[in-house]
Structures are given as C-alpha cells and as structure tokens.
Design a protein around this motif. Sequence first.
Motif, PDB file in Angstrom:
ATOM      1  N   THR A   2       0.842  -1.185   0.000  1.00  0.00           N
ATOM      2  CA  THR A   2       0.000   0.000   0.000  1.00  0.00           C
ATOM      3  C   THR A   2       0.876   1.233   0.000  1.00  0.00           C
ATOM      4  O   THR A   2       2.047   1.177   0.385  1.00  0.00           O
ATOM      5  CB  THR A   2      -0.925   0.014   1.230  1.00  0.00           C
ATOM      6  OG1 THR A   2      -1.755   1.170   1.185  1.00  0.00           O
ATOM      7  CG2 THR A   2      -0.125   0.043   2.515  1.00  0.00           C
ATOM      8  N   SER A   3       0.311   2.358  -0.430  1.00  0.00           N
ATOM      9  CA  SER A   3       1.049   3.619  -0.405  1.00  0.00           C
ATOM     10  C   SER A   3       0.519   4.575   0.656  1.00  0.00           C
ATOM     11  O   SER A   3       1.097   5.632   0.879  1.00  0.00           O
ATOM     12  CB  SER A   3       0.986   4.296  -1.780  1.00  0.00           C
ATOM     13  OG  SER A   3      -0.355   4.518  -2.161  1.00  0.00           O
ATOM     14  N   CYS A   4      -0.605   4.213   1.322  1.00  0.00           N
ATOM     15  CA  CYS A   4      -1.185   5.015   2.408  1.00  0.00           C
ATOM     16  C   CYS A   4      -1.337   6.477   2.000  1.00  0.00           C
ATOM     17  O   CYS A   4      -1.488   6.802   0.818  1.00  0.00           O
ATOM     18  CB  CYS A   4      -0.355   4.870   3.684  1.00  0.00           C
ATOM     19  SG  CYS A   4      -0.333   3.177   4.321  1.00  0.00           S
ATOM     20  N   LYS A   5      -1.247   7.377   2.991  1.00  0.00           N
ATOM     21  CA  LYS A   5      -1.471   8.796   2.709  1.00  0.00           C
ATOM     22  C   LYS A   5      -0.208   9.484   2.206  1.00  0.00           C
ATOM     23  O   LYS A   5      -0.269  10.486   1.506  1.00  0.00           O
ATOM     24  CB  LYS A   5      -1.971   9.503   3.974  1.00  0.00           C
ATOM     25  CG  LYS A   5      -3.346   9.040   4.424  1.00  0.00           C
ATOM     26  CD  LYS A   5      -3.732   9.642   5.761  1.00  0.00           C
ATOM     27  CE  LYS A   5      -3.902  11.142   5.694  1.00  0.00           C
ATOM     28  NZ  LYS A   5      -4.382  11.702   6.984  1.00  0.00           N
ATOM     29  N   GLY A   6       0.958   8.955   2.567  1.00  0.00           N
ATOM     30  CA  GLY A   6       2.201   9.607   2.183  1.00  0.00           C
ATOM     31  C   GLY A   6       2.681   9.232   0.799  1.00  0.00           C
ATOM     32  O   GLY A   6       3.711   9.712   0.344  1.00  0.00           O
ATOM     33  N   HIS A   7       1.959   8.315   0.113  1.00  0.00           N
ATOM     34  CA  HIS A   7       2.295   7.876  -1.237  1.00  0.00           C
ATOM     35  C   HIS A   7       3.662   7.203  -1.300  1.00  0.00           C
ATOM     36  O   HIS A   7       4.306   7.170  -2.347  1.00  0.00           O
ATOM     37  CB  HIS A   7       2.244   9.050  -2.222  1.00  0.00           C
ATOM     38  CG  HIS A   7       0.930   9.759  -2.228  1.00  0.00           C
ATOM     39  ND1 HIS A   7      -0.238   9.172  -2.674  1.00  0.00           N
ATOM     40  CD2 HIS A   7       0.586  11.008  -1.811  1.00  0.00           C
ATOM     41  CE1 HIS A   7      -1.237  10.028  -2.549  1.00  0.00           C
ATOM     42  NE2 HIS A   7      -0.769  11.144  -2.018  1.00  0.00           N
ATOM     43  N   VAL A   8       4.124   6.682  -0.168  1.00  0.00           N
ATOM     44  CA  VAL A   8       5.350   5.889  -0.129  1.00  0.00           C
ATOM     45  C   VAL A   8       4.946   4.420  -0.089  1.00  0.00           C
ATOM     46  O   VAL A   8       4.237   3.992   0.823  1.00  0.00           O
ATOM     47  CB  VAL A   8       6.217   6.233   1.099  1.00  0.00           C
ATOM     48  CG1 VAL A   8       7.443   5.340   1.138  1.00  0.00           C
ATOM     49  CG2 VAL A   8       6.618   7.700   1.062  1.00  0.00           C
ATOM     50  N   VAL A   9       5.351   3.657  -1.090  1.00  0.00           N
ATOM     51  CA  VAL A   9       4.923   2.263  -1.190  1.00  0.00           C
ATOM     52  C   VAL A   9       5.528   1.449  -0.066  1.00  0.00           C
ATOM     53  O   VAL A   9       6.738   1.476   0.167  1.00  0.00           O
ATOM     54  CB  VAL A   9       5.320   1.671  -2.555  1.00  0.00           C
ATOM     55  CG1 VAL A   9       4.937   0.195  -2.626  1.00  0.00           C
ATOM     56  CG2 VAL A   9       4.645   2.439  -3.683  1.00  0.00           C
ATOM     57  N   GLN A  10       4.666   0.717   0.654  1.00  0.00           N
ATOM     58  CA  GLN A  10       5.102  -0.168   1.737  1.00  0.00           C
ATOM     59  C   GLN A  10       4.782  -1.601   1.342  1.00  0.00           C
ATOM     60  O   GLN A  10       3.690  -1.891   0.845  1.00  0.00           O
ATOM     61  CB  GLN A  10       4.386   0.195   3.045  1.00  0.00           C
ATOM     62  CG  GLN A  10       4.666   1.611   3.507  1.00  0.00           C
ATOM     63  CD  GLN A  10       3.915   1.966   4.786  1.00  0.00           C
ATOM     64  OE1 GLN A  10       4.358   2.781   5.570  1.00  0.00           O
ATOM     65  NE2 GLN A  10       2.747   1.385   4.990  1.00  0.00           N
ATOM     66  N   THR A  11       5.740  -2.504   1.587  1.00  0.00           N
ATOM     67  CA  THR A  11       5.562  -3.901   1.228  1.00  0.00           C
ATOM     68  C   THR A  11       5.812  -4.786   2.448  1.00  0.00           C
ATOM     69  O   THR A  11       6.150  -4.300   3.518  1.00  0.00           O
ATOM     70  CB  THR A  11       6.522  -4.291   0.094  1.00  0.00           C
ATOM     71  OG1 THR A  11       7.872  -4.052   0.529  1.00  0.00           O
ATOM     72  CG2 THR A  11       6.263  -3.455  -1.157  1.00  0.00           C
ATOM     73  N   GLY A  12       5.647  -6.093   2.240  1.00  0.00           N
ATOM     74  CA  GLY A  12       5.880  -7.033   3.334  1.00  0.00           C
ATOM     75  C   GLY A  12       4.878  -6.829   4.455  1.00  0.00           C
ATOM     76  O   GLY A  12       3.706  -6.534   4.232  1.00  0.00           O
ATOM     77  N   GLU A  13       5.353  -6.966   5.686  1.00  0.00           N
ATOM     78  CA  GLU A  13       4.477  -6.812   6.851  1.00  0.00           C
ATOM     79  C   GLU A  13       3.935  -5.394   6.946  1.00  0.00           C
ATOM     80  O   GLU A  13       2.790  -5.183   7.355  1.00  0.00           O
ATOM     81  CB  GLU A  13       5.262  -7.183   8.117  1.00  0.00           C
ATOM     82  CG  GLU A  13       4.407  -7.328   9.363  1.00  0.00           C
ATOM     83  CD  GLU A  13       3.404  -8.465   9.281  1.00  0.00           C
ATOM     84  OE1 GLU A  13       2.381  -8.402   9.989  1.00  0.00           O
ATOM     85  OE2 GLU A  13       3.631  -9.403   8.487  1.00  0.00           O
ATOM     86  N   GLU A  14       4.746  -4.400   6.576  1.00  0.00           N
ATOM     87  CA  GLU A  14       4.283  -3.007   6.627  1.00  0.00           C
ATOM     88  C   GLU A  14       3.253  -2.709   5.547  1.00  0.00           C
ATOM     89  O   GLU A  14       2.513  -1.736   5.656  1.00  0.00           O
ATOM     90  CB  GLU A  14       5.482  -2.060   6.481  1.00  0.00           C
ATOM     91  CG  GLU A  14       6.406  -2.053   7.688  1.00  0.00           C
ATOM     92  CD  GLU A  14       5.681  -1.673   8.973  1.00  0.00           C
ATOM     93  OE1 GLU A  14       4.915  -0.689   8.956  1.00  0.00           O
ATOM     94  OE2 GLU A  14       5.873  -2.379   9.978  1.00  0.00           O
ATOM     95  N   GLY A  15       3.210  -3.526   4.509  1.00  0.00           N
ATOM     96  CA  GLY A  15       2.229  -3.309   3.448  1.00  0.00           C
ATOM     97  C   GLY A  15       0.811  -3.622   3.865  1.00  0.00           C
ATOM     98  O   GLY A  15      -0.142  -3.327   3.132  1.00  0.00           O
TER      99      GLY A  15
END
Length: 716
Positions: free
Chosen positions: A340-353
């Motif tokens: 997901t990229s959430c509100k900050g538009h920084v792509v998060q993957t793995g457990e943080e995704g």
Amino acid sequence: SHTWERCGLAQALLERGCPRSAIEDPRGSSVFLRDRPVTSHVREPKQRSHQITQLQPQQVLLHLRPGEPQNFEVKFKRVEDYPIDLYYLMDLSFSMEDDLVNVKKLGIDLMDEMRNITEDFRIGFGAFVDKTVMPYISTTEHMLQNPCKRKEPCAKAFGFHHVLGLTRNGSLFEELVGGQRISGNMDLPEGGLDALMQATVCEEQIGWRNVTRLLVFSTDGGFHFAGDGKLGGIVLPNDGKCHLENNVYTMSERQDYPSLAHMAEKLKEKNIQTIFAVTEDVVHLYEGLKEIFPKTAVGTLSSDSHNILQLIVDAYNALTSEVIMDHSELLQGYQVEYNTSCKGHVVQTGEEGRRCSNISIGDEVTFQVSVTAPPCGIAPEPSRLLIRPQGFGEEVEVQLRPLCQCRCQEHRVEDSPQCSGGRGALECGACRCKEGWVGASCECDAGVSAGEGAVALCRRDNSSEVCSGRGDCVCGECVCHRPRRNPEHTYYGKFCQCDNFHCDQYQGRLCGGRGRCDCGVCQCSLGFGGSACECPLSTATCLAPDGLLCSGRGHCVCGACVCVDARFQGPVCEVCLSCPDVCTLHRECVLCGASARDRVEERCRGECGPLNVTLVSEPGRLPQEQRELGSRRCRERDARGCWVHFSHQAERGNISAHIHIALHRGESALLGCSLTMVLYLIPPINNYSFFKLWNKKGGENPFTVATPAVLTVHCG
C-alpha cells in the motif's frame, strides 16, 4: 511422446513442433462478483449497520494458475458517523471500590461524548472477580458470605456476571451499574481472562452487531492464564465457547483460564478491539498483550478511575486511525501479500504493506492484494479466503479456483479405439489405461510388463539400475521420469541415461549460456567452443592496433593472447616492462645516420641492421606520433651535446621498423643542434648587471659560429 513430454513451457512446445492451436496455456483472472462502492456519509438512521460500506469490493472470484500471482485492489474508507458498540468489563474485587463510584456515573457522560463521533452508539456492562474455589477465594462460610473482611457486607465472589446488554439507554446503564456491589478474593491476579473470553464469544447475549466493537477492560491487578487453574484442581482446558446461564458464567469452577494465544484468536475471530484501562503499577503487563492481541490499546487509569471517559475516547481514536489488513487461515501452499502507499504515497511492502496509520474520518486508502496458488498436487480443490481490516466488521470474500484442469479433458473418449482397441480412455491426446494395462497405447499386460524378462530389457548391463534409476520399465521400454526442480530439465535415452542439465558450467551458467547440454556434452552455438562453450572461436579480441595477431609475439587461445616471449604481457602482448625504450634501443643507429648527412653510409648498417632509415630536412617533417599504431617520436643527444630528432614506426610486429632522422641544413658546423645554455645573474655593481654565457659543460664562451648569430636575452 510420453505423457510428461507433452507438458512444458509454451515456447518449448512450439519448438518441438506442437501447433499453437493444440497448446493449452490457461491464464489466471480476477472477477469482482460484488463491488458496491464505499459509503461517503451515513445520512439516514435506516442506513446504519447493514447498508454502510467501508470496504470495496465485497466478493472476488480468482482463477489461479499455480505459481502465477493474481492481483486485485481493496479500498477502505473510514466513514463518518459509523456505528459503535462498547462493552465495559470491570474488575469488582475489593481494591476497585473507589473506581466503581466513578464508573456508575459513566453512562450518560460517555453517551454524550461519543455523540461527537457517532449518533449510533450503544454501551453494555459486565463484571468479574475470580474463580470461586481455593486458593483464589476463601471458602470458609463467613468469607463466602462477606469476602471483604468488614462489617459492611460485600457481594459474594463470582467468576463473570453479564449485567447489561448493549443499549442506547445511558440512564439504564447508570441504574444497573449503580446497583453493583464490590466483592473480594485472596490472590492478586484476577480472573479477567475468563470474563474477557465470555464477553467475546457470547455474541447473542452481549448483543454485538457487525459494527465497530470495543471492549473496555478495567482493573488494577494482573490476570490468571492457562495452567493457573491447576492450583484449584481445575485441569479441563478452556473450550472458547459461551457458557452463560442467567447471565452468569457457569464453567468457572470446571474449566481452566484461557491461554493468551487462544484469547487472541477469539478476539480476532469476533473482530473486537480491546482497550485495557489499568492502573500504573500493572501497565507493563498489559503493554505486553499488545504484541499478542489484535488492535489493542492500553491506557493508564487513575487511582479512582476519574479519567476513564477521556481514556476511552483517546484509545478509540488511536485504534480507529490505524487500518491493519488481515485474512483467514490459508490452505497449505497458498501465499497472500499486501502492499500500500497510504497517505504519504510511499509504497510499503511485506508486513508493513498490511497497515496504514493516521487515517482520519473520510480518508480512503488502497491495498494491493496478491494471491498465489500452490502446485495442483498440493491444493487442487476450490477454497475461500476472507480479508478484513482488524477491528472492523466488514470483509472481502475471495473465492479461490485453482486452474488444474485442461479444457481438452471435457472431451474425454472412453474405451477409445486408439488405446489398443478400448483398453483405455483417450484424454487430451493420451491414453489413460484401464487397470491391468500399461504402455503409451495400453498395449502391454501389466503383469507381463513387470516380469524379469521385460525388466532386463531396461538395463544397460546386469550391474546397472532399471532405466538408470530415472524411469519406469513399461513393456520392456524405459519411460523416463521428469525432473521436478525445473520444467525444462529432461531425462532421455533408451535407458534414461542422458539428461540436458549435467554439463560443464562457465560463469555459473550451463554451457556458458552459449549452447545446449546434450547427454553430458555441451553442443556449442556457432562461434564458440570448449567443454563449457567458454571459448570464442574468433580472433578479433587478439588483434593489436597494427592488425597483427597478439602483436606478433604470441598465439590467440580461447579469445585471449598467450605471449610466447615471457617479457611481454598485456591483452595483445604489447607491454614489455623490462625491455629498453624504443628510443634508447635505436640510439646508435640514429646517431650514426645523422652524421652521414645525405645517406646512410655502409658503416652504419651494422648498427641499424634490418631498420629502414630515411633522412628528412627538419624535425617538422617527421611523422606525427601515434603510439596506439606503434609510431613514436624521439630525441637523443650526440657526443657534442646536440639533440637529434627522429621517429620510429614498428612494422610486422616490431620485427623491423622504419626510422626517419631529421637533419638541419645550413652552414652551422653543429648541423642545427639545439644549444642548451645557462644564464647566471651576477649581483648588480654600480647599477650595472653582468651576464656570462655558459654551455652545459661549464666552459665560458666556448662556441665558434660561422655565420652571424643574434642572442636575445629577456630579463624579468
């Protein structure tokens, strides 16, 4: 072809001559069966609960080819005015007496405060003490009647008492809670996990809706957990089921406390977010539960619980501002990944995704979900996956349909004449033999095929394994197995003795990536050779700038120069660190040629040997220096101190060379040599400066010049 040979990568099958129209290559797909958009705002009371949508889509069908991920998008939007159910679970042991006074006034105040968040808010109440057996409570008669050790009577000890189901009536909450009395027990830990389990699983009695579910757990003590029941002789494990009769927990004296993992599983299953409102001295215990329980907040309760209202509001805001995607238990082999990229538009993957924080009301976040199916032999049957955000009641139902069948199987021909007159069914171009028959066309009797005579035909010699241990002997012929690690690997040959993956490697690649492996030998592509196709056959990489192979000093082996003369090195044998410089090497020849004026005299031939010497009139006429082409410009000093300029051009790999020598024409006795002079300044005497002119050998005024000459001296 054997059956296994009919399967492979599409490109490999085409290369074998299989028509594209006959290749079955099914691809995965995703279909949204229910895709209701998320709700922007709850406008009407009738719309609440079952018509509100925070999660989109609601139902997805995935056709999954094993090993090929299928991706789809899940949207979550935190809707304004979303309904909330809150159940207040309170420790009524004696140490909580002053807290009960403030909790009794909580109902209406909490209703008013929560109206700032939602109009649809319900509240309920339950209480707990501990198991009613020794050593948790005293079982003497007078202590059973009044466990508080004081004249003013207390309530009898109990495990869990459900006092009030979820209601919108804040006054009723205050009335029923106001009627509660404090109780008592003997040990410090309480039976809170028993009560928490019942409040979680007794959905009907509590009145939980499929909305935001909050459970406030208020205590000033620790908790008993699985295994502690043995102290009271209770060994039956907690079954995680509802055991309320007349709103009282009936299995308190018969079942052990639940384990933390069991409790976490039930909270996750029932989608309940827990708020632990505990006193400062036990905060560390409940902070540890945050690592185990889903969507949990811990707040520090004042000594008399006067801050409970603000604690609940703050904890609610913290819990609902974070979205954590979760899914039901997977069948063996399936994989699910999130990003997901959430509100900050920084792509998060793995457990943080799986998570997004700081989500405000009205914010919409998107999760990319990827599902991969295992090989067909592991999980071939359809199944279901549920994806939901922790603490929220909605979920996405994902129907999983593995693609483990080919369309041609629908046209199966039973008792096909192509299978030895009906000894099997023709399916996808191959015979599926009936019991008792084997072979590509079901031509062999299974009993005869397994006999010693038939098996002997599948051995290379008496000491070898049947089909080299890589296949089965069918009808006296080897049917080779297919290696499982790589679909491109094969066993073949009359005795399955060959394969296409045991060959020499170069730079970590089979046959250097420049050929194919055939029965242990690399068959190299055009232009390459060697046991691992590591050698380019072209000599282009061995050519020196002058066009000679290895500068004429070596041989080209496997695309690289091997120098014959050990003094030479470099990619094309062009470097000689121990050799004299070319200028020094030909000095005697050049000086002899320079003194000969118009032609090279016979006496110089011994010095010059095979060199071709040409005299030119002045240095400017010498060829330009081009070292990469073997051309050098040099100068050497003769016996009279004159500089002689010349050029050297190597030919035929430095076996011979062409030398141009520059001569100055004129009447100078020194043939145009460049005079090296030194000027020494004598300190001024009477404002006059004196100069003396010295030659390099230290003689004063040693030169005799036949023609007039002008010496210009510039002094700074």
